[in-house]
Design a protein around this motif. Structure first.
Motif, PDB file in Angstrom:
ATOM      1  N   LYS A 189      -5.211  -9.433  -5.929  1.00 25.28           N
ATOM      2  CA  LYS A 189      -4.014  -9.007  -6.503  1.00 25.28           C
ATOM      3  C   LYS A 189      -4.091  -8.490  -4.576  1.00 25.28           C
ATOM      4  N   LEU A 190      -2.956  -8.264  -4.246  1.00 27.77           N
ATOM      5  CA  LEU A 190      -2.631  -8.632  -2.496  1.00 27.77           C
ATOM      6  C   LEU A 190      -1.515  -7.081  -2.682  1.00 27.77           C
ATOM      7  N   HIS A 191      -1.947  -6.675  -1.377  1.00 24.35           N
ATOM      8  CA  HIS A 191      -1.134  -5.744  -0.308  1.00 24.35           C
ATOM      9  C   HIS A 191      -0.543  -5.545   0.666  1.00 24.35           C
ATOM     10  N   LEU A 236      -7.045   1.506  -1.031  1.00 22.91           N
ATOM     11  CA  LEU A 236      -7.990   0.559  -1.776  1.00 22.91           C
ATOM     12  C   LEU A 236      -8.769   0.246  -1.723  1.00 22.91           C
ATOM     13  N   GLN A 237      -9.457   0.434  -2.908  1.00 28.33           N
ATOM     14  CA  GLN A 237     -10.728  -0.024  -3.034  1.00 28.33           C
ATOM     15  C   GLN A 237     -11.228  -0.908  -4.083  1.00 28.33           C
ATOM     16  N   LEU A 268      -4.021  -6.821   2.173  1.00 27.30           N
ATOM     17  CA  LEU A 268      -5.448  -6.590   1.946  1.00 27.30           C
ATOM     18  C   LEU A 268      -5.234  -7.333   0.785  1.00 27.30           C
ATOM     19  N   ILE A 269      -6.944  -7.726  -0.076  1.00 22.44           N
ATOM     20  CA  ILE A 269      -6.910  -8.405  -0.830  1.00 22.44           C
ATOM     21  C   ILE A 269      -7.480  -7.655  -1.580  1.00 22.44           C
ATOM     22  N   ASN A 270      -7.668  -7.353  -2.756  1.00 23.48           N
ATOM     23  CA  ASN A 270      -9.159  -7.113  -3.699  1.00 23.48           C
ATOM     24  C   ASN A 270      -9.286  -8.069  -4.381  1.00 23.48           C
ATOM     25  N   GLU A 326       0.858  -1.556   0.049  1.00 24.98           N
ATOM     26  CA  GLU A 326       0.282  -0.566  -0.278  1.00 24.98           C
ATOM     27  C   GLU A 326       0.710   1.234   0.012  1.00 24.98           C
ATOM     28  N   PHE A 338     -10.634  -4.086  -2.095  1.00 25.41           N
ATOM     29  CA  PHE A 338      -9.556  -4.550  -1.033  1.00 25.41           C
ATOM     30  C   PHE A 338     -10.438  -4.603   0.420  1.00 25.41           C
ATOM     31  N   LYS A 339      -9.979  -5.769   1.173  1.00 20.29           N
ATOM     32  CA  LYS A 339     -10.994  -6.374   1.756  1.00 20.29           C
ATOM     33  C   LYS A 339      -9.227  -6.952   3.127  1.00 20.29           C
ATOM     34  N   THR A 340      -9.174  -7.022   3.940  1.00 20.92           N
ATOM     35  CA  THR A 340      -8.266  -7.463   4.107  1.00 20.92           C
ATOM     36  C   THR A 340      -8.661  -9.359   4.374  1.00 20.92           C
TER      37      THR A 340
END
Length: 124
Positions: free
Chosen positions: A91-93, A32-33, A84-86, A13, A35-37
């Motif tokens: 995709k991971l951040h 980041l939208q 965070l995952i989309n 991020e 995205f969720k944990t």
């Protein structure tokens, strides 16, 4: 600031701005939208993750950690809530560097860092 320097870290991020106050350091991070944990992503699934998806997440997490380490930052707090995952692209951040520290990659000694106890995601 180290993580904001080019080339852009693809799995971290991004920090947009930072400010010093009398009591703290305030960091403004990118939004980041959608995205969720990782915790919310896995708990929201009706079935277990496939091995292929889990492997893809692990590869991205390792790449993100390497991006940090190569820039002299050791995250030291990866957890289900700091990844965070989309859900659309998978995709991971990596986020939440509150436990992070600066490291000299030439003199890094992993034995200084104990890590954290990790509990089963289904039990938490």
């Amino acid at each position: 600031m180290l993580l904001s320097k080019p080339p852009r870290a693809q799995h971290v991020e991004q920090m947009c701005e930072w400010f010093h106050t009398k009591r703290s350091l305030v960091m403004v991070m990118e939004n980041l939208q959608p995205f969720k944990t990782l915790r919310a992503f896995v708990q929201g699934k009706q079935c277990l993750l496939t091995e292929a998806v889990a492997r893809a997440f692990m590869i991205q997490a390792v790449m993100g950690e390497k991006e940090c380490f190569d820039r002299g930052v050791f995250h030291q707090g990866l957890s289900l809530d700091s990844i965070l995952i989309n859900p659309k692209t998978l995709k991971l951040h990596i986020t939440d560097f509150s436990k992070g520290t600066f490291v000299d990659t030439a003199d890094f000694d992993i034995s200084q860092y104990s890590g954290e106890c990790v509990s089963c995601i289904l039990c938490t």
